[in-house]
Design an enzyme around this catalytic site. Structure first.
Site, PDB file in Angstrom:
ATOM      1  N   GLU A 171       0.746  -1.376   0.259  1.00  0.00           N
ATOM      2  CA  GLU A 171      -0.054   0.206   0.165  1.00  0.00           C
ATOM      3  C   GLU A 171       0.404   1.093  -0.122  1.00  0.00           C
ATOM      4  O   GLU A 171       0.491   1.830   0.920  1.00  0.00           O
ATOM      5  CB  GLU A 171      -0.674   0.042   0.929  1.00  0.00           C
ATOM      6  CG  GLU A 171      -1.294  -1.244   1.331  1.00  0.00           C
ATOM      7  CD  GLU A 171      -2.699  -1.394   2.769  1.00  0.00           C
ATOM      8  OE1 GLU A 171      -2.272  -0.308   3.187  1.00  0.00           O
ATOM      9  OE2 GLU A 171      -3.646  -1.726   2.593  1.00  0.00           O
ATOM     10  N   GLU A 367      -5.439  -9.116   0.860  1.00  0.00           N
ATOM     11  CA  GLU A 367      -5.916  -8.601   2.307  1.00  0.00           C
ATOM     12  C   GLU A 367      -7.466  -8.129   2.335  1.00  0.00           C
ATOM     13  O   GLU A 367      -7.765  -7.154   1.440  1.00  0.00           O
ATOM     14  CB  GLU A 367      -5.383  -6.953   2.997  1.00  0.00           C
ATOM     15  CG  GLU A 367      -3.671  -6.998   3.558  1.00  0.00           C
ATOM     16  CD  GLU A 367      -3.003  -5.888   4.233  1.00  0.00           C
ATOM     17  OE1 GLU A 367      -4.616  -5.050   4.690  1.00  0.00           O
ATOM     18  OE2 GLU A 367      -2.098  -5.991   4.518  1.00  0.00           O
TER      19      GLU A 367
HETATM   20  C1  GBH Z   1      -4.034  -1.762   5.618  1.00  0.00           C
HETATM   21  O1  GBH Z   1      -4.910  -0.179   5.178  1.00  0.00           O
HETATM   22  C2  GBH Z   1      -3.143  -2.411   6.248  1.00  0.00           C
HETATM   23  O2  GBH Z   1      -2.311  -3.154   5.515  1.00  0.00           O
HETATM   24  C3  GBH Z   1      -3.297  -3.611   7.070  1.00  0.00           C
HETATM   25  O3  GBH Z   1      -2.100  -3.089   8.131  1.00  0.00           O
HETATM   26  C4  GBH Z   1      -4.004  -2.802   8.407  1.00  0.00           C
HETATM   27  O4  GBH Z   1      -3.619  -3.299   9.518  1.00  0.00           O
HETATM   28  C5  GBH Z   1      -5.336  -2.802   7.854  1.00  0.00           C
HETATM   29  O5  GBH Z   1      -5.244  -2.473   6.233  1.00  0.00           O
HETATM   30  C6  GBH Z   1      -6.133  -2.724   8.812  1.00  0.00           C
HETATM   31  O6  GBH Z   1      -6.404  -1.545   8.448  1.00  0.00           O
HETATM   32  O7  GBH Z   1      -6.547   7.453   8.422  1.00  0.00           O
HETATM   33  O8  GBH Z   1      -6.851   7.450  10.762  1.00  0.00           O
HETATM   34  O9  GBH Z   1      -8.385   6.245   9.525  1.00  0.00           O
HETATM   35  C7  GBH Z   1      -5.729  -1.005   4.931  1.00  0.00           C
HETATM   36  C8  GBH Z   1      -5.568   1.459   4.977  1.00  0.00           C
HETATM   37  C9  GBH Z   1      -4.910   1.914   7.422  1.00  0.00           C
HETATM   38  C10 GBH Z   1      -7.039   2.235   6.284  1.00  0.00           C
HETATM   39  C11 GBH Z   1      -4.971   2.477   8.382  1.00  0.00           C
HETATM   40  C12 GBH Z   1      -7.815   2.718   7.449  1.00  0.00           C
HETATM   41  C13 GBH Z   1      -6.520   4.145   9.324  1.00  0.00           C
HETATM   42  C14 GBH Z   1      -5.823   5.240   9.815  1.00  0.00           C
HETATM   43  N1  GBH Z   1      -6.399   1.887   6.748  1.00  0.00           N
HETATM   44  N2  GBH Z   1      -6.111   3.637   8.593  1.00  0.00           N
HETATM   45  S1  GBH Z   1      -6.912   6.798   9.307  1.00  0.00           S
END
Ligand code: GBH
Length: 474
Positions: A171, A367
């Site tokens: 990502e 994922e």
């Molecule tokens: C994936 O990211 C990741 O590859 C993985 O590590 C993660 O644990 C999983 O998804 C679940 O989130 O913008 O403040 O809401 C997916 C994208 C990354 C979206 C974290 C939500 C939270 C930060 N996600 N994000 S925020």
């Protein structure tokens, strides 16, 4: 049999079913065997950056419990395990010679997986940049891409005789945009210019690493990159919203797939950036490097948003006179514990779009999963019917995309274990296996047993015949 079960029943016996994790989210052992800090170690110590002040110092203690976790994968009958290598663990500081003790851990992990007949699906970078490289400029600096190619070769030197499936990056959108523009991920920057530079250098890192690995390989490798993708829909049929959806699609989707699969950046994205006086720092030859052929595209899918071209007050331009692009939920849909809308149908649509617009690249859903507020029963068993339904609906969505012609070859649940969920800390649980952090006890949830049964059925086994894992871990 439900429609979803019928769809899943059409998957071929060699369809990969697995589970995914990443190094910083599960390993712990933060200061052991020569590991140096990554940008996440630093970011976790910024007051207010991570919920509860949580860090990955201990996480699931996977570094010390790896054999137990691999045994769990085996008991669940999963054929593939997607994990990531910690760059600062195997090459402290991000340059120079390898750290043999750090590499030895992944060497043992790979052997452990292979001895259980599980295919290692190795990701080289899942966000834990060595802090020293951040201090030297991080992803906005071109040199980081060159450092990454060296690191990739060094890991390959040790594991290339046994690991066939290599993913360069997880990502790039999150590393570049959440990390440099929105400030919610390490290193916590807030500059669109840095974000755009970071995207290009991540692409370059990927392309340079692909070339290096191909040149070094003594046998055919399956090389991939994983992107976070979704569908792009306008909130309404208005011209402003349709334009906003076009911009969101350029910035959030084609920015990532066009360079690697078509060897160019989208012209409309270049124009949108020029309005903000921004340019992608492309040098001669970069795009050919970035478009080095890959064997598999990793697709991470959680949810999709829709785009609006007007702000809360109905204005179509912002203070600088630039067009508004606002992401909105669709509304009226069920949501997961994080409030993310459950949209399995969009996964079918997404996979079919990639198959249509970028023909010829096999895909794996690397994922997909959901966080819910899990409540263990007295025996520690988590009866996560909502997560089970989420996974089953999405696996069915993948199966439907396959039936309609998309070349999708696998599906990995995020995540094997409850773990460190970045800015949300440990409060959010994505695991199909529950982790009691106080005792580090692992207990498969209902969703894990569902995945086990699905894997069995896929291979023509009998429902529920697998031994070894029962509710409550007995
Ligand atoms: C994936 O990211 C990741 O590859 C993985 O590590 C993660 O644990 C999983 O998804 C679940 O989130 O913008 O403040 O809401 C997916 C994208 C990354 C979206 C974290 C939500 C939270 C930060 N996600 N994000 S925020």
């Amino acid at each position: 049999m439900t429609d979803d079960e019928a769809a899943i029943g059409l998957l071929p016996p060699d369809f990969r079913l697995g589970a995914a994790t990443s190094a910083y989210q599960i390993e712990g052992a933060a200061a052991e065997d020569g590991l140096t800090p990554s940008i996440w170690d630093t970011f976790c110590r910024v007051p207010g950056a991570v919920a509860g002040g949580d860090t990955g110092d201990v996480a699931c203690d996977h570094y010390h419990r790896m054999p137990e976790d691999v045994a769990l994968l085996a008991a669940l009958g999963l054929d593939t395990y997607r994990f990531s290598v910690s760059w600062p663990r195997v090459q402290p500081g991000g340059r120079g010679p390898a750290n043999p003790a750090g590499l030895a851990f992944y060497d043992r992990l790979v052997d452990e997986l292979l001895s259980h007949g599980i295919t290692p699906w190795l990701t080289l970078y899942h966000w834990d940049l060595p802090q020293e490289l951040q201090d030297a400029g991080g992803w906005p600096a071109r040199d980081t891409a060159l450092r990454f190619a060296d690191y990739a070769e060094l890991v390959h030197e040790r594991l290339g005789d046994r690991v066939t499936h290599w993913t360069t990056l997880n990502e790039p959108f999150c590393s570049a945009i959440l990390g440099h523009v929105e400030g919610v991920h390490a290193p916590g920057g807030r500059s669109l210019a840095d974000g755009v530079r970071a995207v290009h250098h991540l692409h370059l890192a990927h392309g340079l690493a692909v070339r290096r690995l191909r040149a070094a390989a003594r046998r055919p490798l399956d090389l991939a990159v994983t992107h976070l993708l979704g569908t792009s829909r306008p909130a309404t049929d208005s011209t402003a919203d349709r334009e906003a959806a076009r911009r969101a699609d350029a910035f959030g989707f084609r920015f990532y797939l066009d360079p690697i699969l078509r060897g160019r950046y989208p012209q409309d994205l270049i124009d949108d950036l020029a309005l903000r006086r921004l340019e992608i720092p492309v040098r001669d030859g970069d795009l050919a490097t970035i478009a080095a052929p890959i064997d598999t595209l990793g697709v991470n899918y959680y949810r999709s948003l829709r785009s609006s071209g007007v702000d809360e007050n109905g204005a179509g331009t912002d203070a600088e006179g630039l067009p508004v692009t606002r992401n909105l939920p669709h509304g009226g849909l069920p949501v997961t514990g994080l409030g993310w809308e459950v949209m399995p149908h969009d996964l079918t649509e997404l996979l079919l779009r990639i198959a249509r617009d970028y023909p010829g690249t096999p895909m794996v859903v690397t994922e997909n999963g959901a966080a819910y507020e899990d409540r263990p029963g007295p025996d520690g068993f988590v009866d996560d019917t909502a997560r089970t339904a989420y996974l089953s609906a999405h696996l069915a969505a993948v199966a439907r995309a396959r039936t309609a012609g998309a070349d999708v070859r696998g599906y990995f649940a995020w995540s094997l274990l409850d773990n460190f969920e970045w800015a949300y800390g440990y409060a959010e649980r994505f695991g199909i296996v529950h982790v009691d952090y106080a005792t580090q006890t692992r207990t498969p949830k209902r969703s894990a047993l569902w995945l086990r049964d699905t894997a069995l059925r896929l291979r023509g086994g009998v429902h529920g015949a697998a031994g070894g894992v029962e509710p409550g871990g007995r």
